[in-house]
Design a protein around this motif. Structure first.
Motif, PDB file in Angstrom:
ATOM      1  N   LEU A  31       0.829  -1.205   0.000  1.00  0.00           N
ATOM      2  CA  LEU A  31       0.000   0.000   0.000  1.00  0.00           C
ATOM      3  C   LEU A  31       0.865   1.258   0.000  1.00  0.00           C
ATOM      4  N   ILE A  32       1.927   1.246   0.788  1.00  0.00           N
ATOM      5  CA  ILE A  32       2.821   2.402   0.840  1.00  0.00           C
ATOM      6  C   ILE A  32       3.604   2.547  -0.468  1.00  0.00           C
ATOM      7  N   ARG A  33       4.082   1.445  -0.998  1.00  0.00           N
ATOM      8  CA  ARG A  33       4.900   1.498  -2.219  1.00  0.00           C
ATOM      9  C   ARG A  33       4.089   1.821  -3.463  1.00  0.00           C
ATOM     10  N   ASP A  34       2.961   1.123  -3.648  1.00  0.00           N
ATOM     11  CA  ASP A  34       2.226   1.214  -4.918  1.00  0.00           C
ATOM     12  C   ASP A  34       1.061   2.187  -4.888  1.00  0.00           C
ATOM     13  N   PHE A  35       0.729   2.700  -3.716  1.00  0.00           N
ATOM     14  CA  PHE A  35      -0.399   3.638  -3.620  1.00  0.00           C
ATOM     15  C   PHE A  35       0.059   4.964  -3.016  1.00  0.00           C
ATOM     16  N   VAL A  78      -3.026  -4.225  -9.436  1.00  0.00           N
ATOM     17  CA  VAL A  78      -4.290  -3.622  -9.009  1.00  0.00           C
ATOM     18  C   VAL A  78      -4.055  -2.318  -8.254  1.00  0.00           C
ATOM     19  N   VAL A  79      -3.337  -2.405  -7.142  1.00  0.00           N
ATOM     20  CA  VAL A  79      -3.153  -1.217  -6.299  1.00  0.00           C
ATOM     21  C   VAL A  79      -2.467  -0.105  -7.072  1.00  0.00           C
ATOM     22  N   ARG A  80      -1.463  -0.440  -7.863  1.00  0.00           N
ATOM     23  CA  ARG A  80      -0.701   0.570  -8.603  1.00  0.00           C
ATOM     24  C   ARG A  80      -1.545   1.307  -9.632  1.00  0.00           C
TER      25      ARG A  80
END
Length: 529
Positions: A31-35, A78-80
């Protein structure tokens, strides 16, 4: 003897707790890396590219994947490629960034997985929700005889308001119990009034309630997009003279496009005169109640029979989180049902609360915890100051637009939504209608280009038939400097596309086909993953 599935669920064993920590820590990292660390409000990936990636992996493989590998893949595919709602340039919709404390609450809500329909599925959650709804009723000016229940959001709350209004009217007018007997024979004559700018869920609710969209009569708005009380009075008199049966009046406290607030006190007076149920849709504007500066705009809201308020807008909660408030709790009896296995009547005799009796949902999340923890952490003053900041950002943005000849402000912002148009250079010989159609297409392309480049997520709407752009400035991270930069991008893209716009138009008026040539460097840069 332990079950072979023990480790899959969180409980007292070390193995299960390690499994949980591994999953949550890996999800947090992704979540921190890709969002959270994304460089913009959207990656720019086009739908076709995303679909190709998703089709490569079966939805349910024969054998599962390790949790680390699974979460890693979800992060990159997805998250990215999600809308980064915390980014200052993600300003299209009433779609807020959630507070970090509410994300922690969300973990507790999902981890404990309480169901708010019955006491024996939620225990402390039931009591805390009742405590919070009592507080909500109080800050909106309701007396102790009021009550409320948490909902999935404005759609459900508006539905509940009109459901109770319908049942109340049938009971009062004909002694008819709709819950037992269905719609009365006179139902086709029943009418609901709302403004032209009211949320579409008013008509949707009328349809779902078996009354049909034809039941909804829209009232003209003034120059600030607020319902005209004088026009409402004329329509009510006309409907009554025709033998029709107006039973509900929906006032909007925060329209979707402009944040306009209907004249609540005047409409309450009309509702009293005609014996109407006044439902106030404050899904957007209800948060102003926390502001020292703008709470005054909600005067008269306490006169409504029911109120919709959303917390996944300006209360900054994760979706979904809303509430329905009722001025007189006894009217919840119109939807009360008892099931022996769930909420037997004898529970009430023993003072055991089962919240299913005042909801149209059975299984329901403990979303009240998210709001409670946020209120406890920030306090009213900080909430109010955040809301004030977003309104001031909208005002500053409106000033930028007003002072720029290449932009047109479509009405002063009532809260923190700003609607405007880009003004393209004139084309010699073009009629006013042709210029309007060309500008409509241009606004659609500007919005698409901003999204494809990953620079900004802005909204598109129509005002008086013309396509406009809209900034919905809920995000307290968004400053006037951010909006000024996005406006410059709007002008850059508009100028680039406008200079290459085709001058020729189809011969037959009304069937023109305007084509924007994007071959000279202005082609949408839709990104593939």
């Amino acid at each position: 003897m332990s079950s072979p599935y023990d480790r899959l669920f969180l409980h007292g064993s070390e193995d299960s707790q390690e499994e949980y920590r591994q999953a949550m820590n890996r999800a947090m990292d992704v979540l921190i890396r890709d969002f959270a660390s994304a460089p913009g409000p959207y990656s720019g990936a086009d739908p076709q590219s995303l679909l190709r990636v998703y089709r490569e992996v079966p939805v349910c493989p024969e054998d599962g994947a390790p949790i680390d590998a699974l979460i890693e893949r979800i992060g990159t595919t997805v998250v990215r490629h999600s809308a980064v709602v915390t980014d200052p340039a993600c300003i299209a919709h009433l779609h807020c960034p959630p507070l970090s404390v509410s994300l922690a609450a969300e973990a507790l809500v999902s981890g404990t997985n309480q169901s708010m329909d019955s006491w024996d599925q939620s225990m402390s959650g039931t009591l805390l929700e009742e405590r919070i709804t009592a507080w909500l009723c109080g800050i909106f000016g309701y007396d102790p005889g009021s009550d409320g229940v948490f909902t999935s959001g404005g759609t459900q709350s508006n539905f509940m308001g009109l459901l109770l209004a319908r049942n109340h009217f049938a009971k009062r007018q004909w002694g008819w119990d709709i819950q037992r007997k269905g719609l009365p024979p006179e139902a086709s004559r029943m009418r609901i009034l709302c403004s032209e700018a009211a949320h579409f869920t008013v008509k949707q609710s009328a349809a779902l309630l078996g009354l049909g969209e034809q039941t909804v009569v829209t009232v003209p708005v003034d120059s600030r997009h607020r319902m005209r009380a004088d026009a409402a009075a004329e329509i009510l008199a006309s409907l009554t003279a025709e033998g029709l049966l107006p039973f509900a009046l929906v006032a909007t406290a925060g329209t979707t496009d402009f944040g306009s607030i209907d004249p609540l006190r005047e409409l309450a007076g009309l509702a009293r005169t005609y014996g109407l149920w006044l439902h106030a849709d404050a899904a957007y504007g209800g948060a102003l109640v926390l502001s020292d500066t703008y709470a005054v705009r909600l005067r008269g809201l306490e006169l409504a029979d029911s109120i919709t308020v959303d917390f996944h807008k300006m209360f900054y909660q994760p979706i979904s989180c809303g509430a329905f408030l009722l001025k007189e709790r006894r009217y919840f009896d119109y939807i009360r049902l008892n099931a022996d296995y769930l909420n037997p009547e004898e529970d009430e005799d023993h003072g055991i609360p089962n919240l299913v009796t005042k909801s149209v949902q059975t299984t329901r999340r403990f979303d009240a915890l998210k709001l409670y923890m946020s209120l406890q952490h920030l306090g009213r003053r900080a909430f109010g100051e955040m809301i004030d900041f977003t309104v001031e950002t909208a005002r500053a943005t409106a000033r930028f637009i007003r002072q720029d000849p290449q932009l047109e402000l479509i009405g002063e912002p009532e809260m923190n939504a700003v609607v405007f148009r880009y003004v393209p250079p004139a084309v010699p010989g073009e009629t006013e209608e042709e210029a309007g159609l060309r500008a409509d297409l241009l606004h659609t392309e500007i919005r698409a280009q901003l999204l494809a480049e990953g620079r900004a997520v802005v909204a598109r709407t129509r005002v008086k038939g013309r396509v406009c752009l809209k900034f919905t400035l809920l995000n307290p991270r968004t400053t006037a400097e951010h909006t000024a930069g996005i406006l410059q991008e709007v002008k850059r893209i508009g100028g680039m596309l406008g200079r290459t716009a085709a001058r020729s138009q189809a011969a037959k008026k009304g069937t023109e086909s305007l084509t924007i040539d994007t071959s000279n460097g202005a082609k949408k840069k839709a990104r593939a993953i």
